[in-house]
Design an enzyme around this catalytic site. Structure first.
Site, PDB file in Angstrom:
ATOM      1  N   GLN A  33      28.673  25.040  43.519  1.00 56.52           N
ATOM      2  CA  GLN A  33      27.407  25.649  43.936  1.00 56.52           C
ATOM      3  C   GLN A  33      26.690  26.346  42.775  1.00 56.52           C
ATOM      4  O   GLN A  33      25.482  26.210  42.606  1.00 56.52           O
ATOM      5  CB  GLN A  33      27.674  26.665  45.066  1.00 56.52           C
ATOM      6  CG  GLN A  33      26.404  27.156  45.737  1.00 56.52           C
ATOM      7  CD  GLN A  33      26.621  28.377  46.612  1.00 56.52           C
ATOM      8  OE1 GLN A  33      27.673  29.017  46.567  1.00 56.52           O
ATOM      9  NE2 GLN A  33      25.627  28.711  47.414  1.00 56.52           N
ATOM     10  N   ILE A  73      35.934  17.983  37.393  1.00 58.60           N
ATOM     11  CA  ILE A  73      37.038  17.057  37.648  1.00 58.60           C
ATOM     12  C   ILE A  73      36.514  15.787  38.340  1.00 58.60           C
ATOM     13  O   ILE A  73      37.136  14.741  38.294  1.00 58.60           O
ATOM     14  CB  ILE A  73      38.135  17.769  38.480  1.00 58.60           C
ATOM     15  CG1 ILE A  73      39.455  17.017  38.436  1.00 58.60           C
ATOM     16  CG2 ILE A  73      37.684  18.039  39.901  1.00 58.60           C
ATOM     17  CD1 ILE A  73      40.631  17.849  38.891  1.00 58.60           C
ATOM     18  N   TYR A 110      42.308  34.713  47.133  1.00 57.61           N
ATOM     19  CA  TYR A 110      41.136  34.583  46.253  1.00 57.61           C
ATOM     20  C   TYR A 110      40.801  35.950  45.637  1.00 57.61           C
ATOM     21  O   TYR A 110      40.620  36.078  44.419  1.00 57.61           O
ATOM     22  CB  TYR A 110      39.977  34.050  47.094  1.00 57.61           C
ATOM     23  CG  TYR A 110      38.627  33.999  46.428  1.00 57.61           C
ATOM     24  CD1 TYR A 110      38.395  33.225  45.298  1.00 57.61           C
ATOM     25  CD2 TYR A 110      37.548  34.711  46.966  1.00 57.61           C
ATOM     26  CE1 TYR A 110      37.131  33.164  44.719  1.00 57.61           C
ATOM     27  CE2 TYR A 110      36.283  34.648  46.393  1.00 57.61           C
ATOM     28  CZ  TYR A 110      36.085  33.880  45.267  1.00 57.61           C
ATOM     29  OH  TYR A 110      34.837  33.819  44.699  1.00 57.61           O
ATOM     30  N   GLY A 147      33.714  23.093  35.630  1.00 57.61           N
ATOM     31  CA  GLY A 147      33.481  23.217  37.074  1.00 57.61           C
ATOM     32  C   GLY A 147      31.991  23.244  37.379  1.00 57.61           C
ATOM     33  O   GLY A 147      31.537  24.021  38.222  1.00 57.61           O
TER      34      GLY A 147
HETATM   35  C1  AKB Z   1      33.341  33.363  49.339  1.00 58.04           C
HETATM   36  O1  AKB Z   1      32.791  33.550  50.439  1.00 58.04           O
HETATM   37  O2  AKB Z   1      34.547  33.146  49.192  1.00 58.04           O
HETATM   38  C2  AKB Z   1      32.469  33.451  48.098  1.00 58.04           C
HETATM   39  C3  AKB Z   1      32.492  34.809  47.489  1.00 58.04           C
HETATM   40  C4  AKB Z   1      31.889  35.952  48.200  1.00 58.04           C
HETATM   41  O3  AKB Z   1      33.016  34.973  46.425  1.00 58.04           O
HETATM   42  N1  AKB Z   1      31.129  33.073  48.398  1.00 58.04           N
END
Ligand code: AKB
Length: 314
Positions: free
Chosen positions: A14, A37, A144, A10
């Site tokens: 960024q 990828i 996430y 990856g």
């Molecule tokens: C996001 O905003 O999802 C990321 C993080 C804070 O992990 N930059």
């Protein structure tokens, strides 16, 4: 000292672009294989070895590890907070499957070290928002954040059970000029510099007083390499370390930009990302990282603004 051969999975994102350049300085250009990828990022195109690699394709990763004699892997591929909310099941699959496969490969192939980033997104609305401690209430509300916290627990588990040397940092929002962020809630703090230079105005998707922990990419890259180079006895948590540099709101970053572009203006149109930001810490206590392996940030808001505007305008 054992020569390390590094694979970055990856590397087009960024963090990956700048980390690849920095790791090539540490280990030698030919000893750091960048992979993604997609085709290589323009900055990585001519800078050293590159492979097309899907982070979910365990057989292809295994083949590359064996063919190249890889000893360390940095797994950076992930779906971030904002894109994750658009397709939660996919985010869970991408973020978890890529990690679990790599942890297994790490044990099987006896990798010397693995790096996997976590995030302030592991924290949620029930966490203390100011000076959030290393160990505290952790109830993430984004997929996430859930995947990052589950991943931290898996990293700790593989370390305890199989002695795998896996290390991790909870990054705050990262601000960089060489490569763009993708799909995060903190991305406004990068977009604002581009728009300030191009149009002298910016519409923020977070409200003016939304404070979030942030860090300039140079600090994040240095911190990552310092963590990975630290002797194992200095690493006292095998979850992920809180890491901090500064904390600011859209209104404050706009004021910092105005010191260079006096007629810059900002307005506010909060969207779904506001709710994500409201659940995250406003500032982070990273004293464990500072005490255990001597972490120290170098960039504050004004120093970062000068660097961002200077480099982007070249
Ligand atoms: C996001 O905003 O999802 C990321 C993080 C804070 O992990 N930059």
């Amino acid at each position: 000292m054992k020569k390390e051969k590094v694979l970055i999975i990856g590397s087009g994102g960024q963090i990956g672009v700048e980390l690849a350049l920095a790791l090539r300085k540490v280990h030698g250009t030919d000893n750091v294989i960048a992979s993604d990828i997609r085709d290589p990022h323009p900055i990585l195109k001519e800078s050293g070895p590159f492979a097309i690699l899907n982070a979910m394709d365990a057989p292809a990763i295994l083949e590359l590890i064996r063919k190249e004699g890889i000893t360390q892997v940095y797994l950076l591929a992930a779906m971030l907070s904002a894109t994750g909310e658009k397709d939660p099941k996919r985010a869970w699959e991408v973020n978890m499957q890529s990690l679990l496969q790599l942890l297994d490969l790490g044990v099987q192939e006896k990798l010397s070290k693995i790096y996997w980033p976590s995030s302030i997104a592991v924290f949620g609305p029930t966490t203390p928002h100011h000076n959030t401690p290393q160990q505290t209430v952790v109830e993430p509300r984004t997929v996430y954040g859930i995947s990052k916290y589950a991943g931290e627990l898996w990293c700790q588990y593989y370390h305890q059970r199989w002695g795998l040397d896996v290390r991790s940092l909870r990054y705050p929002g990262l601000i960089s000029w060489k490569s763009a962020p993708g799909g995060g809630t903190t991305d406004y703090a990068v977009e604002i510099y581009h728009e300030a230079l191009k149009h002298k105005k910016y519409t923020s998707f977070l409200s003016e007083d939304t404070y979030l922990p942030m860090m300039y990419m140079d600090d994040a890259i240095r911190g990552t390499i310092e963590l990975m180079e630290a002797p194992a006895e200095m690493i006292k948590t095998r979850m992920s370390y809180n890491l901090s540099a500064m904390s600011f709101s859209p209104k404050e970053i706009a004021a910092s930009i105005r010191k260079h572009i006096p007629d810059f203006t900002i307005d506010y149109a909060p969207d779904f990302r506001q709710q994500i930001a409201d659940g995250w810490p406003k500032s982070i206590d990273d004293s464990a990282a500072r005490e255990h392996w001597n972490w120290k940030h170098e960039f504050d808001l004004d120093k970062m603004t000068a660097e961002m505007l200077g480099n982007l305008s070249k």
